[in-house]
Design a protein around this motif. Structure first.
Motif, PDB file in Angstrom:
ATOM      1  N   ASP A 129      -4.966 -11.488 -12.264  1.00  7.10           N
ATOM      2  CA  ASP A 129      -4.315 -11.649 -10.982  1.00  7.10           C
ATOM      3  C   ASP A 129      -5.315 -12.302 -10.054  1.00  7.10           C
ATOM      4  OD1 ASP A 129      -2.503  -9.442  -8.738  1.00  7.10           O
ATOM      5  OD2 ASP A 129      -3.136 -11.515  -8.551  1.00  7.10           O
TER       6      ASP A 129
ATOM      7  N   TYR B  21      -3.070 -12.611 -24.511  1.00  5.95           N
ATOM      8  CA  TYR B  21      -1.908 -13.163 -25.205  1.00  5.95           C
ATOM      9  C   TYR B  21      -2.323 -13.718 -26.567  1.00  5.95           C
ATOM     10  CZ  TYR B  21      -0.834 -13.627 -20.192  1.00  5.95           C
ATOM     11  OH  TYR B  21      -0.677 -13.404 -18.853  1.00  5.95           O
TER      12      TYR B  21
ATOM     13  N   TYR C 206       4.581 -17.344 -20.077  1.00  3.13           N
ATOM     14  CA  TYR C 206       4.982 -18.727 -19.885  1.00  3.13           C
ATOM     15  C   TYR C 206       5.797 -19.208 -21.071  1.00  3.13           C
ATOM     16  CZ  TYR C 206       1.420 -18.866 -16.276  1.00  3.13           C
ATOM     17  OH  TYR C 206       0.671 -18.608 -15.162  1.00  3.13           O
TER      18      TYR C 206
ATOM     19  N   TYR D 219      -4.859  -9.377 -18.554  1.00  3.49           N
ATOM     20  CA  TYR D 219      -3.782  -9.794 -19.448  1.00  3.49           C
ATOM     21  C   TYR D 219      -4.323 -10.652 -20.589  1.00  3.49           C
ATOM     22  CZ  TYR D 219      -1.839  -8.869 -14.858  1.00  3.49           C
ATOM     23  OH  TYR D 219      -1.576  -8.319 -13.645  1.00  3.49           O
TER      24      TYR D 219
ATOM     25  N   TYR E 220      -1.137 -28.253 -18.936  1.00  4.71           N
ATOM     26  CA  TYR E 220      -2.353 -28.021 -19.688  1.00  4.71           C
ATOM     27  C   TYR E 220      -2.673 -29.273 -20.487  1.00  4.71           C
ATOM     28  CZ  TYR E 220      -2.496 -22.973 -18.866  1.00  4.71           C
ATOM     29  OH  TYR E 220      -2.612 -21.733 -18.291  1.00  4.71           O
TER      30      TYR E 220
ATOM     31  N   PHE F  99      -7.644 -20.269 -22.489  1.00  6.63           N
ATOM     32  CA  PHE F  99      -7.425 -20.233 -23.928  1.00  6.63           C
ATOM     33  C   PHE F  99      -8.728 -20.252 -24.712  1.00  6.63           C
ATOM     34  CE2 PHE F  99      -2.879 -20.731 -24.723  1.00  6.63           C
ATOM     35  CZ  PHE F  99      -2.417 -21.025 -23.456  1.00  6.63           C
ATOM     36  N   GLY F 100      -8.697 -19.612 -25.887  1.00  2.00           N
ATOM     37  CA  GLY F 100      -9.774 -19.728 -26.841  1.00  2.00           C
ATOM     38  C   GLY F 100      -9.621 -21.005 -27.648  1.00  2.00           C
TER      39      GLY F 100
ATOM     40  N   LYS G  91      -2.902 -15.596  -6.664  1.00  4.13           N
ATOM     41  CA  LYS G  91      -1.794 -16.535  -6.472  1.00  4.13           C
ATOM     42  C   LYS G  91      -0.514 -15.743  -6.219  1.00  4.13           C
ATOM     43  CE  LYS G  91      -3.363 -20.470  -9.215  1.00  4.13           C
ATOM     44  NZ  LYS G  91      -4.674 -20.007  -9.630  1.00  4.13           N
ATOM     45  N   LEU G  92       0.343 -16.319  -5.446  1.00  5.76           N
ATOM     46  CA  LEU G  92       1.559 -15.614  -5.059  1.00  5.76           C
ATOM     47  C   LEU G  92       2.466 -15.329  -6.249  1.00  5.76           C
ATOM     48  CD1 LEU G  92       2.579 -17.367  -1.737  1.00  5.76           C
ATOM     49  CD2 LEU G  92       1.715 -15.060  -2.037  1.00  5.76           C
ATOM     50  N   LEU G  93       2.564 -16.278  -7.137  1.00  6.61           N
ATOM     51  CA  LEU G  93       3.635 -16.181  -8.120  1.00  6.61           C
ATOM     52  C   LEU G  93       3.166 -15.993  -9.557  1.00  6.61           C
ATOM     53  CD1 LEU G  93       6.034 -18.951  -6.796  1.00  6.61           C
ATOM     54  CD2 LEU G  93       6.361 -16.492  -6.693  1.00  6.61           C
ATOM     55  N   SER G  94       2.017 -16.563  -9.927  1.00  3.46           N
ATOM     56  CA  SER G  94       1.732 -16.489 -11.356  1.00  3.46           C
ATOM     57  C   SER G  94       0.244 -16.669 -11.619  1.00  3.46           C
ATOM     58  CB  SER G  94       2.559 -17.517 -12.106  1.00  3.46           C
ATOM     59  OG  SER G  94       2.650 -17.167 -13.468  1.00  3.46           O
ATOM     60  N   TYR G  95      -0.100 -16.703 -12.869  1.00  2.00           N
ATOM     61  CA  TYR G  95      -1.493 -16.575 -13.269  1.00  2.00           C
ATOM     62  C   TYR G  95      -1.850 -17.643 -14.290  1.00  2.00           C
ATOM     63  CZ  TYR G  95       0.138 -12.076 -11.617  1.00  2.00           C
ATOM     64  OH  TYR G  95       0.724 -11.091 -10.890  1.00  2.00           O
ATOM     65  N   GLU G  96      -2.904 -18.402 -13.996  1.00  2.07           N
ATOM     66  CA  GLU G  96      -3.412 -19.388 -14.946  1.00  2.07           C
ATOM     67  C   GLU G  96      -3.983 -18.687 -16.162  1.00  2.07           C
ATOM     68  OE1 GLU G  96      -6.526 -21.678 -13.217  1.00  2.07           O
ATOM     69  OE2 GLU G  96      -7.422 -22.090 -15.152  1.00  2.07           O
ATOM     70  N   GLN G  97      -3.747 -19.237 -17.338  1.00  8.42           N
ATOM     71  CA  GLN G  97      -4.257 -18.660 -18.572  1.00  8.42           C
ATOM     72  C   GLN G  97      -5.436 -19.476 -19.097  1.00  8.42           C
ATOM     73  OE1 GLN G  97      -1.006 -18.203 -21.343  1.00  8.42           O
ATOM     74  NE2 GLN G  97      -0.002 -16.670 -20.089  1.00  8.42           N
TER      75      GLN G  97
END
Lengths: 116, 112
Positions: A96, A33, B100, A31, B36, A107-108, A99-105
């Motif tokens: 993925d 963004y 998010y 993923y 964050y 960043f650049g 984690k059960l619910l979500s995903y850490e992002q």
């Protein structure tokens, strides 16, 4: 392992000019963004991609286009820049991680764009 | 309509004391929350997260508390250090969403 990189770091455009921001990640993340950050507005999602060849609109997609031709790259295009697009642009990626619910992002470092 | 709100734009705390950063949300569907940290001229970096099945999560000096009935979460930093001076964003997600919603950020300044 560079993580998420963005090119360029700074850019000044005149109204009506076009440009492409490049985001690259070497973590094999599915993923990706694009966000913009404006004073007092936090981070707002422009477009995102859940896999190679797929893109979707976020909160503020107008005036931008994106492409994800390769899994590691996510391009953000401005076809006809406007002063309202003056902002700091951040790319992020996530996976993925189990984690059960979500995903850490991840960043650049950001691209500071000024449209005059 | 801002679904995730950080009502304090800035906060100053003395070194060694506790820093408490607050975040409120309006959407009861949110079930995963993250904090964050962002230094100037850098991208945000992940700090700590919590799912709605918990009311507390700790990681070293950082603890996040979640009060679902009040739709409120807070980040506690104890003890605060000058290196903690940064902008802190809370973010919320729902279901297995890849997306998010971010708050507007709180600038923390830790005074030596």
């Amino acid at each position: 392992n560079a993580g998420v990189t963005q090119t360029p770091k700074f850019r000044v455009l005149k109204t009506g000019q076009s440009m492409t921001l490049l985001c690259a990640q070497d973590m094999n993340h599915e993923y990706m963004y694009w966000y913009r950050q404006d004073p007092g507005m936090g981070l707002r999602l422009i477009h995102y991609s859940v896999g190679e060849g797929t893109t979707a609109k976020g909160e503020v997609p107008d005036g931008y286009n994106v492409s994800r031709l390769k899994k590691q790259n996510f391009l953000l295009g401005l076809e006809s820049a406007a002063p309202s697009q003056t902002s700091v642009y951040f790319c992020a990626s996530s996976s993925d991680s189990g984690k059960l619910l979500s995903y850490e992002q991840y960043f650049g470092p950001g691209t500071r764009l000024t449209v005059t | 309509d801002q679904q995730v709100k950080q009502n304090s734009p800035s906060l100053s705390v003395q070194e060694g004391r506790i820093s408490i950063l607050n975040c409120d949300y309006t959407n009861s569907m949110f079930d995963y929350f993250l904090w964050y940290k962002k230094y100037p001229a850098e991208g945000p970096t992940f700090l700590i997260s919590i799912s709605s099945i918990k009311d507390k999560n700790e990681d070293g000096r950082f603890t996040v508390f979640l009060n679902k009935s009040a739709k409120h979460l807070s980040l506690h930093i104890v003890p605060s250090q000058p290196g903690d001076s940064a902008v802190y964003f809370c973010a919320a997600s729902w279901g297995r969403s890849y997306k998010y919603i971010f708050g507007t950020g709180t600038r923390l300044k830790v005074l030596a």
